[in-house]
Scaffold this motif. Structure first.
Motif, mmCIF file in Angstrom:
data_model
loop_
_atom_site.group_PDB
_atom_site.id
_atom_site.type_symbol
_atom_site.label_atom_id
_atom_site.label_comp_id
_atom_site.label_asym_id
_atom_site.label_seq_id
_atom_site.Cartn_x
_atom_site.Cartn_y
_atom_site.Cartn_z
ATOM 1 N N ASP A 187 8.516 11.422 -13.630
ATOM 2 C CA ASP A 187 8.384 12.865 -13.437
ATOM 3 C C ASP A 187 8.220 13.228 -11.965
ATOM 4 O OD1 ASP A 187 5.836 11.933 -12.980
ATOM 5 O OD2 ASP A 187 4.891 13.082 -14.597
ATOM 6 N N GLY A 188 8.125 12.233 -11.094
ATOM 7 C CA GLY A 188 8.013 12.481 -9.662
ATOM 8 C C GLY A 188 6.621 12.837 -9.190
ATOM 9 N N MET A 189 5.644 12.812 -10.076
ATOM 10 C CA MET A 189 4.279 13.197 -9.719
ATOM 11 C C MET A 189 3.505 12.048 -9.067
ATOM 12 S SD MET A 189 4.275 16.314 -10.567
ATOM 13 C CE MET A 189 2.604 16.871 -10.600
ATOM 14 N N VAL A 190 3.930 10.805 -9.310
ATOM 15 C CA VAL A 190 3.223 9.632 -8.809
ATOM 16 C C VAL A 190 4.159 8.810 -7.939
ATOM 17 C CG1 VAL A 190 2.024 7.517 -9.498
ATOM 18 C CG2 VAL A 190 1.799 9.572 -10.892
ATOM 19 N N ASP A 191 3.647 8.376 -6.785
ATOM 20 C CA ASP A 191 4.407 7.464 -5.936
ATOM 21 C C ASP A 191 4.015 6.043 -6.338
ATOM 22 O OD1 ASP A 191 5.783 6.089 -4.027
ATOM 23 O OD2 ASP A 191 4.799 7.017 -2.308
ATOM 24 N N HIS A 192 4.809 5.442 -7.215
ATOM 25 C CA HIS A 192 4.484 4.130 -7.776
ATOM 26 C C HIS A 192 4.457 3.031 -6.721
ATOM 27 C CE1 HIS A 192 4.643 5.532 -11.919
ATOM 28 N NE2 HIS A 192 5.705 6.252 -11.568
ATOM 29 N N THR A 193 5.168 3.213 -5.640
ATOM 30 C CA THR A 193 5.223 2.176 -4.612
ATOM 31 C C THR A 193 3.902 2.058 -3.852
ATOM 32 O OG1 THR A 193 6.134 3.731 -2.997
ATOM 33 C CG2 THR A 193 7.702 2.432 -4.284
ATOM 34 N N ARG A 194 3.058 3.092 -3.894
ATOM 35 C CA ARG A 194 1.790 3.073 -3.152
ATOM 36 C C ARG A 194 0.586 2.658 -3.994
ATOM 37 N NH1 ARG A 194 1.372 6.324 1.863
ATOM 38 N NH2 ARG A 194 3.505 6.570 2.538
ATOM 39 N N ILE A 195 0.769 2.535 -5.309
ATOM 40 C CA ILE A 195 -0.347 2.157 -6.179
ATOM 41 C C ILE A 195 -0.616 0.669 -6.027
ATOM 42 C CG2 ILE A 195 -1.100 1.971 -8.582
ATOM 43 C CD1 ILE A 195 0.427 4.528 -9.142
ATOM 44 N N ARG A 196 -1.900 0.348 -5.873
ATOM 45 C CA ARG A 196 -2.313 -1.046 -5.688
ATOM 46 C C ARG A 196 -3.505 -1.336 -6.594
ATOM 47 N NH1 ARG A 196 -0.377 -3.230 -0.809
ATOM 48 N NH2 ARG A 196 -1.879 -4.899 -0.975
ATOM 49 N N ASP A 197 -3.677 -2.588 -6.918
ATOM 50 C CA ASP A 197 -4.868 -3.036 -7.641
ATOM 51 C C ASP A 197 -5.853 -3.515 -6.584
ATOM 52 O OD1 ASP A 197 -6.775 -3.973 -9.321
ATOM 53 O OD2 ASP A 197 -5.531 -5.497 -10.285
ATOM 54 N N TYR A 198 -6.772 -2.628 -6.199
ATOM 55 C CA TYR A 198 -7.686 -2.929 -5.096
ATOM 56 C C TYR A 198 -8.675 -4.040 -5.444
ATOM 57 C CZ TYR A 198 -5.758 1.105 -2.752
ATOM 58 O OH TYR A 198 -4.899 1.979 -2.146
ATOM 59 N N ASP A 199 -9.040 -4.182 -6.725
ATOM 60 C CA ASP A 199 -9.940 -5.273 -7.121
ATOM 61 C C ASP A 199 -9.251 -6.624 -6.911
ATOM 62 O OD1 ASP A 199 -11.882 -3.439 -7.831
ATOM 63 O OD2 ASP A 199 -11.222 -3.348 -9.930
ATOM 64 N N ALA A 200 -7.987 -6.722 -7.296
ATOM 65 C CA ALA A 200 -7.236 -7.967 -7.111
ATOM 66 C C ALA A 200 -7.050 -8.248 -5.618
ATOM 67 C CB ALA A 200 -5.883 -7.890 -7.801
ATOM 68 N N ASP A 201 -6.805 -7.196 -4.825
ATOM 69 C CA ASP A 201 -6.684 -7.369 -3.371
ATOM 70 C C ASP A 201 -7.993 -7.883 -2.779
ATOM 71 O OD1 ASP A 201 -4.082 -6.527 -3.435
ATOM 72 O OD2 ASP A 201 -4.480 -4.519 -2.627
ATOM 73 N N ALA A 202 -9.104 -7.349 -3.242
ATOM 74 C CA ALA A 202 -10.416 -7.766 -2.736
ATOM 75 C C ALA A 202 -10.685 -9.222 -3.102
ATOM 76 C CB ALA A 202 -11.508 -6.860 -3.299
ATOM 77 N N GLU A 203 -10.356 -9.617 -4.339
ATOM 78 C CA GLU A 203 -10.535 -11.007 -4.755
ATOM 79 C C GLU A 203 -9.686 -11.945 -3.894
ATOM 80 O OE1 GLU A 203 -9.808 -11.618 -8.921
ATOM 81 O OE2 GLU A 203 -11.040 -9.889 -9.458
ATOM 82 N N ARG A 204 -8.450 -11.560 -3.658
ATOM 83 C CA ARG A 204 -7.543 -12.385 -2.848
ATOM 84 C C ARG A 204 -8.071 -12.523 -1.420
ATOM 85 N NH1 ARG A 204 -3.373 -9.425 -3.153
ATOM 86 N NH2 ARG A 204 -2.923 -8.988 -0.982
ATOM 87 N N LEU A 205 -8.587 -11.430 -0.858
ATOM 88 C CA LEU A 205 -9.153 -11.489 0.490
ATOM 89 C C LEU A 205 -10.401 -12.361 0.530
ATOM 90 C CD1 LEU A 205 -8.702 -7.802 1.685
ATOM 91 C CD2 LEU A 205 -7.542 -9.822 2.565
ATOM 92 N N ASP A 206 -11.219 -12.298 -0.520
ATOM 93 C CA ASP A 206 -12.411 -13.149 -0.577
ATOM 94 C C ASP A 206 -12.026 -14.623 -0.639
ATOM 95 O OD1 ASP A 206 -14.077 -10.950 -0.482
ATOM 96 O OD2 ASP A 206 -14.385 -10.857 -2.676
ATOM 97 N N ARG A 207 -11.004 -14.961 -1.444
ATOM 98 C CA ARG A 207 -10.530 -16.357 -1.516
ATOM 99 C C ARG A 207 -10.001 -16.809 -0.168
ATOM 100 N NH1 ARG A 207 -7.809 -15.149 -6.838
ATOM 101 N NH2 ARG A 207 -6.203 -14.466 -5.433
#
Length: 186
Positions: A158-178
């Motif tokens: 519907d063009g309301m969401v920019d899917h390319t900018r959505i991230r899983d911040y919890d997974a990013d945080a886990e990856r950075l911690d590792r």
């Protein structure tokens, strides 16, 4: 001759061309006369005639596309196509996924672009079709289908969401911690 022409001649004849100018306008009724014995019509280029007819059809028609098929582009959102962690682990998976989706979607009609949203937690692939009818057929074909052990959910964007900018911040945080732990271990 209509009265507004006489009024225009009376008002504008002898008036300066520019506000503080010395050149005055001379306004008279136009005279159209044929010179010579034979009437010679103006020669018009054939290509120019064709272009003029197209412009005329566009102006007079319903949007100028009465006889042509109107293509309305549309984008399909395919969810559960991958898991972001798998995509990060396998370098070739991104290209393979793009090729598989392209191969399936081209069966339905022309595709403008395919975008794999690598960081989207729902494993989204965006497919932009040149024609909305093909996009709707893609939704029918792909929705509920299984791909890589996961059931696909297909819907029109519907063009309301920019899917390319959505991230899983919890997974990013886990990856950075590792990664930080690996750096400290060395």
């Amino acid at each position: 001759m209509p009265c507004y022409i006489y009024e225009a001649i009376q008002i504008l004849d002898g008036v300066p061309f520019r506000p503080n100018g010395k050149i005055c306008m001379s306004v008279t009724k136009a005279k159209f006369e044929q010179t010579g014995e034979n009437f010679i019509a103006k020669q018009v280029d054939k290509n120019k005639k064709i272009k003029l007819k197209k412009v005329e059809a566009k102006i007079l028609g319903w949007g100028g596309r009465d006889d042509a098929k109107v293509l309305i582009p549309a984008t399909v959102v395919l969810r559960n196509m991958f898991v972001p962690a798998e995509l990060r682990d396998d370098e070739n998976l991104h290209l393979e996924l793009e090729q598989d989706v392209k191969e399936e979607c081209l069966k339905l009609g022309p595709v403008d672009s395919i975008k794999v949203c690598e960081n989207h937690p729902q494993g989204v692939v965006l497919v932009k079709f040149k024609d909305r009818n093909n996009a709707l057929r893609c939704i029918e074909m792909m929705n509920g289908r299984w791909f890589g052990g996961r059931q696909i959910h297909a819907a029109e964007d519907d063009g309301m969401v920019d899917h390319t900018r959505i991230r899983d911040y919890d997974a990013d945080a886990e990856r950075l911690d590792r990664f930080a732990a690996e750096l400290e271990a060395d």
